[in-house]
Design an enzyme around this catalytic site. Structure first.
Site, PDB file in Angstrom:
ATOM      1  N   HIS A 161      49.202  57.285  55.631  1.00  0.00           N
ATOM      2  CA  HIS A 161      49.184  56.458  54.151  1.00  0.00           C
ATOM      3  C   HIS A 161      50.476  57.396  53.633  1.00  0.00           C
ATOM      4  CE1 HIS A 161      47.415  60.755  53.317  1.00  0.00           C
ATOM      5  NE2 HIS A 161      48.800  60.610  52.525  1.00  0.00           N
ATOM      6  N   ALA A 162      50.814  56.339  51.718  1.00  0.00           N
ATOM      7  CA  ALA A 162      51.841  56.715  51.619  1.00  0.00           C
ATOM      8  C   ALA A 162      51.999  56.687  49.901  1.00  0.00           C
ATOM      9  CB  ALA A 162      53.194  55.510  50.874  1.00  0.00           C
TER      10      ALA A 162
END
Length: 134
Positions: A52-53
């Site tokens: 994820h970011a």
């Protein structure tokens, strides 16, 4: 210190002593106030974390014990960093995709975050991440 265009490795202070070393983090070492602390441990062999970011949150990762690899992607470049020393931390700014894998047995990943948990801050789909970056 090792700095890239989208991450930074920061050497933490290390006080060496025959009885055991001591490292510490104070508010002038990382560029954000710490709002959340969590850690990953007992990660099964072959498992991956991250993927994820964050839109707004920055994080600082430390391998307190053992080792693991972090693959970082800023939408243009991709880099792999191995964390395996408890006195070196990885600063990941906002908008950088991260994947953690190759955890050694007994590894512990400490994460210092600039914000409390907010699901809306996560980008969990890589294609959506690429749209966010463009």
């Amino acid at each position: 210190m090792n700095k890239s265009s989208f991450f930074e490795l920061i050497n933490l202070p290390k006080i060496e002593d025959p009885r055991g070393n001591l490292s510490f983090i104070e508010n002038d070492i990382i560029p954000f106030g710490i709002k959340r602390v969590y850690y990953l441990y007992d990660v099964p062999s072959g498992a991956e974390r991250g993927g994820h970011a964050h839109k707004d949150q920055s994080e600082f990762l430390i391998a307190l014990s053992g080792s693991f690899d972090v693959v970082l992607n800023d939408g243009k470049d991709k880099k792999k960093v191995t964390l395996n020393r408890p006195n070196i931390g990885l600063l990941i700014p906002t908008g950088v995709w991260r994947e953690l894998y190759n955890f050694s047995s007994g590894s512990v990943c400490l994460v210092l975050a600039s914000a409390v948990f907010d699901e809306d801050d996560y980008i969990r789909d890589f294609d959506k991440f690429m749209l966010f970056k463009n």
